[in-house]
Design an enzyme around this catalytic site. Structure first.
Site, PDB file in Angstrom:
ATOM      1  N   GLU A  28       0.829  -1.204   0.000  1.00 29.96           N
ATOM      2  CA  GLU A  28       0.000   0.000   0.000  1.00 29.96           C
ATOM      3  C   GLU A  28       0.864   1.255   0.000  1.00 29.96           C
ATOM      4  OE1 GLU A  28      -3.264   0.392  -0.266  1.00 29.96           O
ATOM      5  OE2 GLU A  28      -3.596  -1.770  -0.375  1.00 29.96           O
ATOM      6  N   GLU A  69      -5.542   4.197   7.826  1.00 22.43           N
ATOM      7  CA  GLU A  69      -5.114   3.629   6.538  1.00 22.43           C
ATOM      8  C   GLU A  69      -5.149   2.103   6.566  1.00 22.43           C
ATOM      9  OE1 GLU A  69      -4.666   3.812   2.824  1.00 22.43           O
ATOM     10  OE2 GLU A  69      -4.365   5.738   3.814  1.00 22.43           O
ATOM     11  N   GLU A  76     -10.893  -2.296   1.694  1.00 24.23           N
ATOM     12  CA  GLU A  76     -10.664  -2.469   0.261  1.00 24.23           C
ATOM     13  C   GLU A  76     -10.389  -3.927  -0.095  1.00 24.23           C
ATOM     14  OE1 GLU A  76      -7.571   0.236  -0.850  1.00 24.23           O
ATOM     15  OE2 GLU A  76      -8.943   1.946  -0.919  1.00 24.23           O
ATOM     16  N   LYS A  94     -15.713   1.429  -0.240  1.00 29.02           N
ATOM     17  CA  LYS A  94     -14.373   1.967  -0.467  1.00 29.02           C
ATOM     18  C   LYS A  94     -14.326   3.474  -0.223  1.00 29.02           C
ATOM     19  CE  LYS A  94     -12.429  -1.534  -3.463  1.00 29.02           C
ATOM     20  NZ  LYS A  94     -11.613  -1.763  -4.660  1.00 29.02           N
ATOM     21  N   ASP A  95     -15.365   4.182  -0.617  1.00 34.06           N
ATOM     22  CA  ASP A  95     -15.429   5.624  -0.366  1.00 34.06           C
ATOM     23  C   ASP A  95     -15.490   5.914   1.134  1.00 34.06           C
ATOM     24  OD1 ASP A  95     -15.351   6.059  -3.069  1.00 34.06           O
ATOM     25  OD2 ASP A  95     -17.460   6.639  -3.262  1.00 34.06           O
TER      26      ASP A  95
END
Length: 122
Positions: A28, A69, A76, A94-95
């Site tokens: 990531e 995060e 995700e 996801k938003d």
């Protein structure tokens, strides 16, 4: 019926956590940027001519965005596990994860602003 439930011990849980941390770090880019922000923020916080309590507040607040995060990455990955097709609920999930990260950065800026104001002007 066992539902993918490994036997938990302190050492196994620690290993799972560190494996997850390494995986997120490796895969990531956003998390790696959060780590750069964290390190830079720690250096700044402990370099400032302010009291220990203010430094501690600034330092602890730096953990908020990386935690957000990691949660966003978990959301995700879960959505991607279910479907790679475009689906409105997948987009919303996801938003929502992205909103969590945004709010964590906003909270970080707010905490730093208030703490630095208190340290230098009160």
């Amino acid at each position: 019926m066992a539902l993918n439930k490994p036997e938990y011990t302190l050492f196994k849980n620690t290993r799972y956590a560190l494996t997850g941390l390494l995986e997120v770090t490796k895969n990531e880019k956003s998390f790696r940027l959060q780590i750069v922000l964290f390190v830079f923020g720690m250096i700044v916080a402990w370099s400032l001519p302010i009291g220990f309590v203010y430094k501690a507040i600034l330092s602890v607040s730096l953990f908020i965005p990386p935690i957000a995060e990691i949660i966003n990455s978990a959301v995700e990955r879960t959505v991607d596990l279910v479907t790679f097709d475009h689906h409105e609920l997948a987009k919303r999930a996801k938003d929502a994860g992205a909103a969590l990260v945004f709010l964590s950065l906003t909270m970080l800026a707010f905490i730093w602003g208030l703490t630095l104001y208190a340290a230098f002007y009160l």
